[in-house]
Design a protein around this motif. Structure first.
Motif, mmCIF file in Angstrom:
data_model
loop_
_atom_site.group_PDB
_atom_site.id
_atom_site.type_symbol
_atom_site.label_atom_id
_atom_site.label_comp_id
_atom_site.label_asym_id
_atom_site.label_seq_id
_atom_site.Cartn_x
_atom_site.Cartn_y
_atom_site.Cartn_z
ATOM 1 N N TYR A 6 -5.872 10.235 -15.309
ATOM 2 C CA TYR A 6 -4.842 10.713 -15.440
ATOM 3 C C TYR A 6 -4.340 10.092 -16.589
ATOM 4 C CZ TYR A 6 -5.295 12.929 -10.851
ATOM 5 O OH TYR A 6 -5.950 13.966 -9.758
ATOM 6 N N TYR A 7 -3.810 11.091 -17.214
ATOM 7 C CA TYR A 7 -3.104 10.462 -18.484
ATOM 8 C C TYR A 7 -1.542 10.673 -18.660
ATOM 9 C CZ TYR A 7 -7.784 10.030 -19.469
ATOM 10 O OH TYR A 7 -8.793 9.200 -19.439
ATOM 11 N N ASP A 8 -0.875 10.447 -19.154
ATOM 12 C CA ASP A 8 0.814 10.490 -19.054
ATOM 13 C C ASP A 8 0.921 11.881 -20.951
ATOM 14 O OD1 ASP A 8 0.903 8.946 -21.264
ATOM 15 O OD2 ASP A 8 2.536 7.081 -20.378
ATOM 16 N N ALA A 9 2.144 11.792 -20.884
ATOM 17 C CA ALA A 9 2.196 12.822 -21.845
ATOM 18 C C ALA A 9 1.770 12.323 -23.038
ATOM 19 C CB ALA A 9 3.969 13.341 -22.018
ATOM 20 N N LYS A 10 2.015 11.198 -23.450
ATOM 21 C CA LYS A 10 1.761 9.961 -24.171
ATOM 22 C C LYS A 10 0.469 9.941 -24.912
ATOM 23 C CE LYS A 10 6.747 7.960 -24.965
ATOM 24 N NZ LYS A 10 7.478 6.880 -24.801
ATOM 25 N N ASN A 19 0.857 -1.433 -0.220
ATOM 26 C CA ASN A 19 0.076 -0.010 -0.560
ATOM 27 C C ASN A 19 0.956 1.312 -0.425
ATOM 28 O OD1 ASN A 19 -2.295 1.225 0.270
ATOM 29 N ND2 ASN A 19 -2.211 2.059 2.378
ATOM 30 N N ASP A 20 1.608 1.625 0.766
ATOM 31 C CA ASP A 20 2.855 2.218 0.456
ATOM 32 C C ASP A 20 3.823 2.606 -0.679
ATOM 33 O OD1 ASP A 20 2.259 2.705 3.370
ATOM 34 O OD2 ASP A 20 3.843 1.875 4.410
ATOM 35 N N SER A 21 4.204 1.488 -0.883
ATOM 36 C CA SER A 21 4.439 1.545 -2.647
ATOM 37 C C SER A 21 3.655 2.412 -3.747
ATOM 38 C CB SER A 21 5.079 0.454 -2.933
ATOM 39 O OG SER A 21 5.832 -0.135 -2.708
ATOM 40 N N LEU A 22 2.224 1.404 -3.773
ATOM 41 C CA LEU A 22 0.922 2.519 -4.339
ATOM 42 C C LEU A 22 0.685 4.062 -3.920
ATOM 43 C CD1 LEU A 22 -1.069 2.104 -6.715
ATOM 44 C CD2 LEU A 22 -2.131 1.458 -4.661
ATOM 45 N N MET A 23 0.908 3.915 -2.728
ATOM 46 C CA MET A 23 0.021 5.078 -2.437
ATOM 47 C C MET A 23 1.758 6.728 -2.971
ATOM 48 S SD MET A 23 -2.819 5.309 -1.278
ATOM 49 C CE MET A 23 -2.930 3.704 -2.072
ATOM 50 N N LEU A 24 2.628 5.733 -1.906
ATOM 51 C CA LEU A 24 4.254 6.615 -3.434
ATOM 52 C C LEU A 24 4.149 7.295 -4.305
ATOM 53 C CD1 LEU A 24 6.635 7.917 -2.165
ATOM 54 C CD2 LEU A 24 7.858 5.664 -2.967
ATOM 55 N N HIS A 48 0.416 12.111 -9.348
ATOM 56 C CA HIS A 48 -0.111 13.462 -9.322
ATOM 57 C C HIS A 48 0.426 14.887 -9.433
ATOM 58 C CE1 HIS A 48 -3.745 11.110 -6.398
ATOM 59 N NE2 HIS A 48 -4.053 11.709 -7.581
ATOM 60 N N THR A 49 1.446 14.419 -8.422
ATOM 61 C CA THR A 49 2.547 16.103 -8.806
ATOM 62 C C THR A 49 2.917 16.185 -9.921
ATOM 63 O OG1 THR A 49 2.851 14.582 -6.658
ATOM 64 C CG2 THR A 49 4.970 16.265 -8.238
#
Length: 196
Positions: A122-126, A44-49, A55-56
């Motif tokens: 959310y979508y990435d630059a591609k 869960n910590d890995s996923l939240m990171l 988000h950032t």
């Protein structure tokens, strides 16, 4: 003489066993064996990171947004954020279209039976979908995150979090012949307290 040869044989045997033990993997010590709760917490910590990083990155890329409200099916709100402001070109519907830059974030908020439902993607630059979130009255009920590598267009890794503290991580190696790996984690909810 027999006593000497027996003790020599024992020393040689124990030395051979010790060497053989060094070659074979030893079982994990009790301190390394983790409980299901610890495994869930680490995953869960890995996923939240990862979600925090996504988000950032999305917030850093957002430059323009467009919103709309309501339709015949019920009250709702839509917000789309783009990486670049709209250009002067107008598409067939009469609205300005983004010039060469894709969608960064899409949010839809609806109200049904007194409950506010929210979907965020959310979508990435591609233009690949990297994160999907579902909220019910501002509480996270479902989250799906995708990790891509540069070699493939399909996700190399997929995380799925469901309400009730269930978490699944599917890893697809880049090799077509390698089998994908699935890890399932869960955290037991606290036992209900009885009222006296």
């Amino acid at each position: 003489m027999k006593l000497f040869s027996l003790s020599t044989a024992l020393l040689l045997t124990t030395g051979a066993v010790a060497q053989a033990q060094n070659l074979t993997p030893s079982p994990l010590p009790a301190a390394v064996v983790h409980t299901q709760k610890e495994r869930y917490t680490a995953a869960n910590d890995s996923l939240m990171l990862l979600v925090s990083q996504l988000h950032t990155d999305a917030e850093a890329r957002m430059r323009y947004f467009k919103s709309s409200m309501g339709d015949a099916s019920g009250p709702h709100r839509r917000v789309k954020a783009y990486a670049k402001s709209f250009s002067g070109t107008v598409d067939f519907s009469g609205t300005k279209a983004p010039s060469g830059v894709g969608l960064v974030r899409k949010q839809v908020v609806k109200r049904r039976s007194g409950i506010e439902l929210e979907k965020v993607a959310y979508y990435d630059a591609k233009g690949r979908n990297i994160l999907q979130e579902r909220y019910e009255d501002h509480r996270l009920i479902r989250l799906e995150a995708f990790e891509y590598n540069e070699v493939r267009s399909h996700p190399a890794s997929r995380w799925l979090f469901m309400r009730g503290n269930y978490l699944k991580h599917v890893m697809q190696p880049s090799s077509a012949t390698a089998a994908r790996k699935t890890f399932v984690y869960f955290d037991l909810l606290p036992a209900p307290t009885s009222k006296q």
